[in-house]
Write a protein that holds these residues in place. Structure first.
Motif, PDB file in Angstrom:
ATOM      1  N   ALA A  22      14.561   9.503  12.662  1.00  0.00           N
ATOM      2  CA  ALA A  22      15.471  10.496  13.232  1.00  0.00           C
ATOM      3  C   ALA A  22      14.861  11.092  14.497  1.00  0.00           C
ATOM      4  CB  ALA A  22      15.780  11.593  12.210  1.00  0.00           C
ATOM      5  N   SER A  23      13.589  11.429  14.438  1.00  0.00           N
ATOM      6  CA  SER A  23      12.893  11.979  15.597  1.00  0.00           C
ATOM      7  C   SER A  23      12.869  10.974  16.744  1.00  0.00           C
ATOM      8  CB  SER A  23      11.465  12.379  15.202  1.00  0.00           C
ATOM      9  OG  SER A  23      10.766  12.874  16.303  1.00  0.00           O
ATOM     10  N   GLY A  24      12.579   9.724  16.437  1.00  0.00           N
ATOM     11  CA  GLY A  24      12.542   8.676  17.453  1.00  0.00           C
ATOM     12  C   GLY A  24      13.884   8.460  18.121  1.00  0.00           C
ATOM     13  N   LEU A  25      14.956   8.633  17.347  1.00  0.00           N
ATOM     14  CA  LEU A  25      16.306   8.478  17.882  1.00  0.00           C
ATOM     15  C   LEU A  25      16.831   9.758  18.538  1.00  0.00           C
ATOM     16  CD1 LEU A  25      17.955   6.423  14.989  1.00  0.00           C
ATOM     17  CD2 LEU A  25      17.642   5.650  17.355  1.00  0.00           C
ATOM     18  N   GLY A  26      16.125  10.862  18.303  1.00  0.00           N
ATOM     19  CA  GLY A  26      16.573  12.144  18.851  1.00  0.00           C
ATOM     20  C   GLY A  26      17.806  12.687  18.142  1.00  0.00           C
ATOM     21  N   VAL A  27      17.899  12.419  16.835  1.00  0.00           N
ATOM     22  CA  VAL A  27      19.016  12.906  16.028  1.00  0.00           C
ATOM     23  C   VAL A  27      18.459  13.648  14.815  1.00  0.00           C
ATOM     24  CG1 VAL A  27      20.546  11.020  16.765  1.00  0.00           C
ATOM     25  CG2 VAL A  27      19.225  10.773  14.657  1.00  0.00           C
ATOM     26  N   SER A  28      19.344  14.304  14.080  1.00  0.00           N
ATOM     27  CA  SER A  28      18.904  14.970  12.855  1.00  0.00           C
ATOM     28  C   SER A  28      18.889  13.967  11.707  1.00  0.00           C
ATOM     29  CB  SER A  28      19.850  16.128  12.512  1.00  0.00           C
ATOM     30  OG  SER A  28      21.080  15.634  12.043  1.00  0.00           O
ATOM     31  N   ILE A  29      18.169  14.316  10.668  1.00  0.00           N
ATOM     32  CA  ILE A  29      18.142  13.487   9.465  1.00  0.00           C
ATOM     33  C   ILE A  29      19.560  13.337   8.919  1.00  0.00           C
ATOM     34  CG2 ILE A  29      17.362  13.396   7.060  1.00  0.00           C
ATOM     35  CD1 ILE A  29      14.742  14.694   8.027  1.00  0.00           C
ATOM     36  N   ILE A  30      20.331  14.404   8.975  1.00  0.00           N
ATOM     37  CA  ILE A  30      21.718  14.370   8.492  1.00  0.00           C
ATOM     38  C   ILE A  30      22.518  13.291   9.222  1.00  0.00           C
ATOM     39  CG2 ILE A  30      23.875  15.698   8.343  1.00  0.00           C
ATOM     40  CD1 ILE A  30      21.676  16.520   6.311  1.00  0.00           C
ATOM     41  N   ASP A  31      22.290  13.149  10.541  1.00  0.00           N
ATOM     42  CA  ASP A  31      23.003  12.123  11.309  1.00  0.00           C
ATOM     43  C   ASP A  31      22.734  10.722  10.766  1.00  0.00           C
ATOM     44  OD1 ASP A  31      24.167  13.962  13.085  1.00  0.00           O
ATOM     45  OD2 ASP A  31      22.450  13.860  14.437  1.00  0.00           O
ATOM     46  N   LEU A  32      21.556  10.491  10.256  1.00  0.00           N
ATOM     47  CA  LEU A  32      21.215   9.183   9.698  1.00  0.00           C
ATOM     48  C   LEU A  32      21.801   8.974   8.307  1.00  0.00           C
ATOM     49  CD1 LEU A  32      17.474   8.707  10.705  1.00  0.00           C
ATOM     50  CD2 LEU A  32      19.499   7.686  11.757  1.00  0.00           C
ATOM     51  N   LEU A  33      22.070  10.058   7.607  1.00  0.00           N
ATOM     52  CA  LEU A  33      22.536   9.956   6.229  1.00  0.00           C
ATOM     53  C   LEU A  33      24.041  10.099   6.073  1.00  0.00           C
ATOM     54  CD1 LEU A  33      19.713  11.983   4.467  1.00  0.00           C
ATOM     55  CD2 LEU A  33      19.889   9.508   4.756  1.00  0.00           C
ATOM     56  N   ALA A  52      18.245  -3.936   5.698  1.00  0.00           N
ATOM     57  CA  ALA A  52      18.267  -3.404   4.324  1.00  0.00           C
ATOM     58  C   ALA A  52      17.254  -4.111   3.434  1.00  0.00           C
ATOM     59  CB  ALA A  52      19.673  -3.473   3.729  1.00  0.00           C
ATOM     60  N   GLU A  53      16.105  -4.443   3.999  1.00  0.00           N
ATOM     61  CA  GLU A  53      15.039  -5.102   3.244  1.00  0.00           C
ATOM     62  C   GLU A  53      13.974  -4.124   2.753  1.00  0.00           C
ATOM     63  OE1 GLU A  53      15.412  -9.269   5.768  1.00  0.00           O
ATOM     64  OE2 GLU A  53      13.636  -8.028   6.027  1.00  0.00           O
ATOM     65  N   LYS A  54      14.050  -2.874   3.196  1.00  0.00           N
ATOM     66  CA  LYS A  54      13.064  -1.867   2.801  1.00  0.00           C
ATOM     67  C   LYS A  54      13.775  -0.653   2.225  1.00  0.00           C
ATOM     68  CE  LYS A  54       8.831  -3.052   3.796  1.00  0.00           C
ATOM     69  NZ  LYS A  54       7.821  -3.117   2.785  1.00  0.00           N
ATOM     70  N   ASN A  55      13.206  -0.107   1.162  1.00  0.00           N
ATOM     71  CA  ASN A  55      13.681   1.159   0.606  1.00  0.00           C
ATOM     72  C   ASN A  55      12.911   2.253   1.342  1.00  0.00           C
ATOM     73  OD1 ASN A  55      14.754   3.190  -0.883  1.00  0.00           O
ATOM     74  ND2 ASN A  55      13.957   2.483  -2.847  1.00  0.00           N
ATOM     75  N   VAL A  56      13.514   2.791   2.357  1.00  0.00           N
ATOM     76  CA  VAL A  56      12.867   3.703   3.288  1.00  0.00           C
ATOM     77  C   VAL A  56      12.521   5.039   2.613  1.00  0.00           C
ATOM     78  CG1 VAL A  56      15.068   4.530   4.215  1.00  0.00           C
ATOM     79  CG2 VAL A  56      13.046   4.610   5.643  1.00  0.00           C
ATOM     80  N   THR A  57      11.375   5.615   2.985  1.00  0.00           N
ATOM     81  CA  THR A  57      10.943   6.899   2.422  1.00  0.00           C
ATOM     82  C   THR A  57      11.501   8.060   3.248  1.00  0.00           C
ATOM     83  OG1 THR A  57       8.945   7.055   3.761  1.00  0.00           O
ATOM     84  CG2 THR A  57       8.760   5.865   1.658  1.00  0.00           C
ATOM     85  N   LEU A  58      11.456   9.244   2.677  1.00  0.00           N
ATOM     86  CA  LEU A  58      11.897  10.436   3.412  1.00  0.00           C
ATOM     87  C   LEU A  58      11.053  10.660   4.659  1.00  0.00           C
ATOM     88  CD1 LEU A  58      12.617  12.916   0.490  1.00  0.00           C
ATOM     89  CD2 LEU A  58      14.275  11.884   2.044  1.00  0.00           C
ATOM     90  N   THR A  59       9.782  10.389   4.566  1.00  0.00           N
ATOM     91  CA  THR A  59       8.901  10.537   5.729  1.00  0.00           C
ATOM     92  C   THR A  59       9.332   9.594   6.844  1.00  0.00           C
ATOM     93  OG1 THR A  59       7.057  11.163   4.300  1.00  0.00           O
ATOM     94  CG2 THR A  59       6.506  10.411   6.517  1.00  0.00           C
ATOM     95  N   SER A  60       9.650   8.369   6.489  1.00  0.00           N
ATOM     96  CA  SER A  60      10.102   7.402   7.489  1.00  0.00           C
ATOM     97  C   SER A  60      11.459   7.783   8.066  1.00  0.00           C
ATOM     98  CB  SER A  60      10.162   6.002   6.892  1.00  0.00           C
ATOM     99  OG  SER A  60       8.866   5.560   6.576  1.00  0.00           O
ATOM    100  N   ILE A  61      12.349   8.309   7.237  1.00  0.00           N
ATOM    101  CA  ILE A  61      13.651   8.771   7.729  1.00  0.00           C
ATOM    102  C   ILE A  61      13.450   9.854   8.777  1.00  0.00           C
ATOM    103  CG2 ILE A  61      15.771  10.002   7.092  1.00  0.00           C
ATOM    104  CD1 ILE A  61      15.646   8.491   4.396  1.00  0.00           C
ATOM    105  N   GLN A  62      12.534  10.772   8.513  1.00  0.00           N
ATOM    106  CA  GLN A  62      12.252  11.843   9.471  1.00  0.00           C
ATOM    107  C   GLN A  62      11.703  11.276  10.769  1.00  0.00           C
ATOM    108  OE1 GLN A  62       9.038  13.204  10.616  1.00  0.00           O
ATOM    109  NE2 GLN A  62      10.269  14.521  11.918  1.00  0.00           N
ATOM    110  N   LYS A  63      10.792  10.321  10.679  1.00  0.00           N
ATOM    111  CA  LYS A  63      10.209   9.714  11.879  1.00  0.00           C
ATOM    112  C   LYS A  63      11.264   8.986  12.702  1.00  0.00           C
ATOM    113  CE  LYS A  63       5.487   8.861  10.260  1.00  0.00           C
ATOM    114  NZ  LYS A  63       4.500   7.788  10.013  1.00  0.00           N
TER     115      LYS A  63
END
Length: 77
Positions: A59-70, A46-57
């Motif tokens: 999620a893709s790397g984990l093979g999950v949807s963005i919703i799964d991360l949120l 929790a040291e970075k305020n992650v961007t939407l672009t990074s969240i998408q990347k």
């Protein structure tokens, strides 16, 4: 010392839990997500305020949807 944002802590925990469930190291996830290897650790701590672009990347790397991360982290514990 500045207190960490609750949403960043929850997001980092979700990323960490999913990464571990998938048997990935931080470095492997970084490679799959096309981000720097230290960035994953910073997100998980929790040291970075992650961007939407990074969240998408990530999620893709984990093979999950963005919703799964949120979603509430109760599902990944």
């Amino acid at each position: 010392m500045k207190e960490k944002s609750e949403i960043l802590v929850k997001f980092g925990s979700t990323v960490r839990n999913l990464r571990i469930q998938k048997g990935l190291s931080q470095e492997q996830l970084a490679h799959l997500s096309d981000v720097h290897r230290t960035y994953i650790g910073m997100i998980e701590r929790a040291e970075k305020n992650v961007t939407l672009t990074s969240i998408q990347k990530i999620a893709s790397g984990l093979g999950v949807s963005i919703i799964d991360l949120l979603e509430d982290d109760r599902r990944t514990n």
